[in-house]
Design an enzyme around this catalytic site. Structure first.
Site, mmCIF file in Angstrom:
data_model
loop_
_atom_site.group_PDB
_atom_site.id
_atom_site.type_symbol
_atom_site.label_atom_id
_atom_site.label_comp_id
_atom_site.label_asym_id
_atom_site.label_seq_id
_atom_site.Cartn_x
_atom_site.Cartn_y
_atom_site.Cartn_z
ATOM 1 N N HIS A 27 0.834 -1.211 0.000
ATOM 2 C CA HIS A 27 0.000 0.000 0.000
ATOM 3 C C HIS A 27 0.868 1.260 0.000
ATOM 4 O O HIS A 27 0.444 2.302 0.479
ATOM 5 C CB HIS A 27 -0.968 0.014 1.199
ATOM 6 C CG HIS A 27 -2.084 -0.990 1.051
ATOM 7 N ND1 HIS A 27 -3.184 -0.763 0.253
ATOM 8 C CD2 HIS A 27 -2.254 -2.218 1.581
ATOM 9 C CE1 HIS A 27 -3.990 -1.806 0.318
ATOM 10 N NE2 HIS A 27 -3.449 -2.711 1.119
ATOM 11 N N THR A 28 2.066 1.147 -0.511
ATOM 12 C CA THR A 28 2.936 2.320 -0.616
ATOM 13 C C THR A 28 2.956 2.875 -2.042
ATOM 14 O O THR A 28 3.283 4.039 -2.232
ATOM 15 C CB THR A 28 4.389 1.973 -0.227
ATOM 16 O OG1 THR A 28 4.769 0.796 -0.949
ATOM 17 C CG2 THR A 28 4.516 1.723 1.270
ATOM 18 N N ASP A 29 2.602 2.047 -3.022
ATOM 19 C CA ASP A 29 2.797 2.490 -4.423
ATOM 20 C C ASP A 29 1.911 3.678 -4.787
ATOM 21 O O ASP A 29 2.355 4.591 -5.470
ATOM 22 C CB ASP A 29 2.649 1.332 -5.419
ATOM 23 C CG ASP A 29 1.295 0.657 -5.389
ATOM 24 O OD1 ASP A 29 0.538 0.842 -4.406
ATOM 25 O OD2 ASP A 29 0.982 -0.073 -6.342
ATOM 26 N N LEU A 114 -0.548 -12.921 -7.661
ATOM 27 C CA LEU A 114 0.852 -13.097 -8.078
ATOM 28 C C LEU A 114 1.098 -12.460 -9.442
ATOM 29 O O LEU A 114 2.118 -12.674 -10.069
ATOM 30 C CB LEU A 114 1.227 -14.579 -8.082
ATOM 31 C CG LEU A 114 1.161 -15.218 -6.695
ATOM 32 C CD1 LEU A 114 1.488 -16.701 -6.761
ATOM 33 C CD2 LEU A 114 2.101 -14.526 -5.721
ATOM 34 N N SER A 115 0.126 -11.692 -9.884
ATOM 35 C CA SER A 115 0.262 -10.854 -11.071
ATOM 36 C C SER A 115 0.380 -11.614 -12.387
ATOM 37 O O SER A 115 1.272 -11.376 -13.199
ATOM 38 C CB SER A 115 1.446 -9.895 -10.907
ATOM 39 O OG SER A 115 1.118 -8.724 -11.564
ATOM 40 N N ASP A 161 3.602 -4.101 -10.511
ATOM 41 C CA ASP A 161 3.533 -5.450 -11.076
ATOM 42 C C ASP A 161 4.321 -5.571 -12.375
ATOM 43 O O ASP A 161 5.075 -6.524 -12.584
ATOM 44 C CB ASP A 161 2.075 -5.843 -11.365
ATOM 45 C CG ASP A 161 1.250 -5.909 -10.106
ATOM 46 O OD1 ASP A 161 1.828 -5.806 -9.004
ATOM 47 O OD2 ASP A 161 0.024 -6.063 -10.226
HETATM 48 P P1 ADP Z 1 -3.534 -11.426 -10.916
HETATM 49 O O1 ADP Z 1 -2.790 -10.468 -11.782
HETATM 50 O O2 ADP Z 1 -3.275 -11.216 -9.474
HETATM 51 O O3 ADP Z 1 -3.329 -12.863 -11.297
HETATM 52 P P2 ADP Z 1 -5.769 -10.064 -12.094
HETATM 53 O O4 ADP Z 1 -7.221 -10.058 -11.794
HETATM 54 O O5 ADP Z 1 -5.028 -8.778 -12.083
HETATM 55 O O6 ADP Z 1 -5.091 -11.118 -11.098
HETATM 56 O O7 ADP Z 1 -5.506 -10.701 -13.531
HETATM 57 C C1 ADP Z 1 -6.136 -11.907 -13.891
HETATM 58 C C2 ADP Z 1 -6.664 -11.798 -15.319
HETATM 59 O O8 ADP Z 1 -5.553 -11.760 -16.242
HETATM 60 C C3 ADP Z 1 -7.472 -13.006 -15.729
HETATM 61 O O9 ADP Z 1 -8.828 -12.848 -15.357
HETATM 62 C C4 ADP Z 1 -7.294 -12.992 -17.237
HETATM 63 O O10 ADP Z 1 -8.168 -12.073 -17.847
HETATM 64 C C5 ADP Z 1 -5.879 -12.483 -17.404
HETATM 65 N N1 ADP Z 1 -4.911 -13.601 -17.538
HETATM 66 C C6 ADP Z 1 -3.769 -13.750 -16.857
HETATM 67 N N2 ADP Z 1 -3.120 -14.881 -17.246
HETATM 68 C C7 ADP Z 1 -3.867 -15.457 -18.193
HETATM 69 C C8 ADP Z 1 -3.753 -16.649 -18.992
HETATM 70 N N3 ADP Z 1 -2.713 -17.479 -18.876
HETATM 71 N N4 ADP Z 1 -4.748 -16.931 -19.870
HETATM 72 C C9 ADP Z 1 -5.779 -16.090 -19.993
HETATM 73 N N5 ADP Z 1 -5.951 -14.980 -19.287
HETATM 74 C C10 ADP Z 1 -5.019 -14.640 -18.389
HETATM 75 MG MG MG Z 2 -3.024 -8.333 -11.797
#
Ligand code: ADP
Ligand code: MG
Length: 352
Positions: A27-29, A114-115, A161
């Site tokens: 929560h610093t970014d 985990l982005s 990220d």
């Molecule tokens: P996080 O980045 O923490 O995993 P987010 O909600 O920011 O969660 O991002 C998740 C979204 O990114 C998924 O709902 C999808 O739309 C997209 N995404 C990420 N990796 C994939 C993948 N391998 N195949 C399809 N969509 C993906």
């Molecule tokens: Mg994300």
């Protein structure tokens, strides 16, 4: 499943990018402050070739979903918005992008903090850079990825990220000043490795809680007459604020100081203490923890060979990260999950 099976030909390029976990600086970014992520072993791979027709064709192996897209048409929803967003951002910057076939596959857990989204953007942009010989450096890749996510996926994210996915690796931590983008690549604490465990609690209040904390930080900065809380280094200065602004500001100020402390080449024991203090601050001052995260962190912090543990990500559910003795990660994760899930939770291992 691979590119050949979907598109009946070989791809022209392949590129990959890792997921990330933030070790300190939570929560610093959005306060113009400091963050300290590292890359995780899991990564996203994209394979790219030229489309045989006038449409883009995107396929995700994880979703088993194909999206066919008119390059001049409307922005799609879902995963294709991230991929198309990267293409559109490059076009806006003046690069010509032909119709493409893009195959995506990933070992980064999707939607677990985990982005996977930044890994998808950075892998896509790296693939486009190498296919089309675009003159982009790694910072520009991170910035274009962030813009794709903001403008095309509709997520108002910071730069943490994408910078971590583009610049960090699993043996190093990336110190990033989110205001200036000054950065340092730092060695991982000697003799240590990380474990990441998902608490099994969905981040249901995450958006409303996040927006409320952002507003409180802006109000605190305004009352202290600074541009952002990053401009304050002495936590005493927060004492004049009314609650809850006082405790919110105190978290941000002390958290930034913890990140700076970690740059001093400290021992894993000292690093672990900073992580423990970060968790206490997120729980008591920032109030973004939940009982399940506290229980998980408590188990980790009282397990031998654990240097420190904290919630990671925005909170209100999601995952915990621990710094542990190198080589002990698997055993620690196993015993922690046994105890945590025995108490009725639904935890699962994300990284060890
Ligand atoms: P996080 O980045 O923490 O995993 P987010 O909600 O920011 O969660 O991002 C998740 C979204 O990114 C998924 O709902 C999808 O739309 C997209 N995404 C990420 N990796 C994939 C993948 N391998 N195949 C399809 N969509 C993906
Ligand atoms: Mg994300």
């Amino acid at each position: 499943m691979d590119y050949r099976k979907i598109f009946n030909t070989a791809p022209d390029v392949e590129a990959r990018a890792p997921g990330r976990v933030n070790l300190l600086g939570e929560h610093t970014d959005y306060n113009d402050g400091f963050v300290l992520p590292t890359a995780i072993p899991q990564h996203t791979t994209v394979a790219i070739g030229f489309s045989p027709d006038d449409h883009h064709h995107f396929y995700s192996a994880e979703l088993e979903e194909q999206v066919d897209l008119d390059p001049a048409g409307a922005n799609p929803e879902g995963f294709a918005s991230y991929v198309n967003g990267c293409i559109r951002i490059l076009e806006t910057a003046g690069h010509k992008i032909p119709p493409l076939n893009i195959f995506v596959t990933s070992s980064v857990p999707i939607g677990s903090g985990l982005s996977s989204s930044a890994a998808l953007e950075v892998a896509t942009l790296r693939g486009l850079r190498s296919l089309l010989q675009l003159p982009l450096d790694d910072v520009e890749i991170a910035q274009f990825g962030q813009q794709a996510e903001i403008q095309y996926a509709g997520v108002s994210c910071g730069i943490l990220d994408q910078m971590a996915s583009s610049l960090a690796d699993t043996d190093h931590m990336l110190f990033l000043d989110t205001r200036t983008l000054d950065r340092q690549i730092l060695s991982f604490p000697t003799g240590a490795e990380i474990v990441v465990i998902d608490s099994g609690v969905a981040r249901s209040l995450a958006t409303s809680g996040y927006n409320q904390r952002r507003a409180e930080c802006e109000a605190a900065a305004e009352q202290l007459s600074v541009k952002a809380l990053r401009d304050i280094t002495d936590p005493q200065q927060a004492e004049q604020l009314p609650e809850p602004l006082r405790q919110r500001a105190r978290h941000v100020i002390t958290e930034n100081n913890r990140v700076l402390k970690a740059l001093e080449g400290i021992t894993p024991e000292a690093f672990g203490e900073l992580m423990n203090a970060s968790h206490a601050s997120l729980r008591d001052d920032y109030e973004v923890s939940v009982p399940a995260l506290d229980a998980l962190v408590d188990i980790l912090q009282t397990t031998p060979d654990v240097f420190g543990a904290r919630l990671t990500g925005a909170g209100f559910g999601g995952a915990c990260v621990a710094l542990v003795t190198k080589g002990k990660g698997d055993a620690i994760a196993h015993s922690t999950l046994e105890r945590y899930n025995h108490a009725g939770h639904n935890g699962r291992l994300l990284v060890s």
